[in-house]
Write an enzyme that holds these catalytic residues in place. Sequence first.
Site, mmCIF file in Angstrom:
data_model
loop_
_atom_site.group_PDB
_atom_site.id
_atom_site.type_symbol
_atom_site.label_atom_id
_atom_site.label_comp_id
_atom_site.label_asym_id
_atom_site.label_seq_id
_atom_site.Cartn_x
_atom_site.Cartn_y
_atom_site.Cartn_z
ATOM 1 N N GLY A 35 0.838 -1.200 0.000
ATOM 2 C CA GLY A 35 0.000 0.000 0.000
ATOM 3 C C GLY A 35 0.872 1.250 0.000
ATOM 4 O O GLY A 35 2.003 1.235 0.505
ATOM 5 N N HIS A 64 -3.837 -5.367 12.153
ATOM 6 C CA HIS A 64 -3.146 -5.248 10.858
ATOM 7 C C HIS A 64 -2.035 -6.302 10.718
ATOM 8 O O HIS A 64 -0.848 -5.976 10.663
ATOM 9 C CB HIS A 64 -2.581 -3.835 10.689
ATOM 10 C CG HIS A 64 -2.402 -3.454 9.241
ATOM 11 N ND1 HIS A 64 -2.577 -2.175 8.777
ATOM 12 C CD2 HIS A 64 -2.048 -4.181 8.151
ATOM 13 C CE1 HIS A 64 -2.344 -2.140 7.479
ATOM 14 N NE2 HIS A 64 -2.029 -3.349 7.076
HETATM 15 C C1 DGY Z 1 0.795 -3.385 3.042
HETATM 16 O O1 DGY Z 1 1.873 -3.883 2.723
HETATM 17 O O2 DGY Z 1 0.342 -2.376 2.518
HETATM 18 C C2 DGY Z 1 0.037 -4.073 4.118
HETATM 19 O O3 DGY Z 1 -1.098 -3.423 4.506
HETATM 20 C C3 DGY Z 1 0.941 -4.316 5.307
HETATM 21 O O4 DGY Z 1 1.322 -5.594 5.248
#
Ligand code: DGY
Length: 372
Positions: free
Chosen positions: A105, A332
Amino acid sequence: MSTGSPSSLASTKRRLTHVASHLRTPKLKVVVCRDLGPNVMPLLRDRPEIDLVVWPEDKPCERPWLLENIRGAAGVLVMLSDKVNQELIDAAGPSLKVASTMSVGYEHVDLPVVAKAGVRIGYTPDVLTDAVADLTVMLALMASRNGGEAVSLVQSGGWPSFSWSPFGLCGPQISASPFSPKRTVGFLGFGRIAQATLARLVPFGITHCLFTSNPSSTADPAFEAAIAAKYGVQVRRVGLDELARESDVLVVLAPGGARTHHVVNEEVLRKMKKTAVLVNTARGTVVDSDALARALREGWIWGAGLDVVEGEPNVTADHPLVKEPRAVVLPHLGSATIETRLGMATLAAKNLLGGLGLEEGMPAELDVKSRA
Ligand code: DGY
């Protein structure tokens, strides 16, 4: 001792010349916002061309430290919690060439700003697909089968007063059965992780797949047919209304950011089946938390499995979603397997080295211009 082939000798010589030329030139300052552990840090520490500055604590990097230390840096390796924005770019100055994030992300990266500054961005797609898909399935099962409520019943010593009964703590079944022969998974966002999740859910007995994706992308019947043939289920791209109405499991796997903010709101939740579960393993901002808490409290939907919540990590025990017995909330953890995090950290380090020109190319560079 092996003397090596002429070509390997030539390549060693080229590398030594390259290192020597860097040794003659000033070192490149690189800031790393979190120690990446003994397997990955040597990729950066052992480079003579780099002057490495690492946030020394085992907690998120503090902004004032980063702003002070990034001055004159050529590269920075960040986590999801470190914003790459105008402030950071100004603090670094014109030396900054690359920012590498250990995440797939990139909501924390201000794309128009980095595009304008000419800073290259590395990210970590693919390596985390399986881990996030696994956790998505886990949350779908937990949410439908009352996993959260059942675990807390046992942990609070309540099992002795809960005896097995015909319908005690029953939930909707994900697999098709004579009582519900059609089981539909709906995906809000249908990229790599969504497709890997579908692959895992089909053996569970899911019979239909609906998806809603980026409204600007054009319909592609050949794509739907290919996915249907690959997984042996019916597949259809639909609008958000139909997705909400028809899904037994509705999985959010769309990117965060302004375009998807609160797409799952009261209107959407009210359209869902009372027996449906919502799973979010993407970004908390896609779901309106207050509306979801109300949906669970008032029984508009069956349950929710959430790996992400808007405002995280400031999600405390009195958060409306944490208080809902039918919400299973995790902090998360989607990519949190040892193997995946090693893969992400390694890729982040390699992206950084590539962006600095110390390795050939960045293995996963974000196409900033097309997304800005
Ligand atoms: C990302 O990599 O964006 C996830 O949300 C975290 O692992």
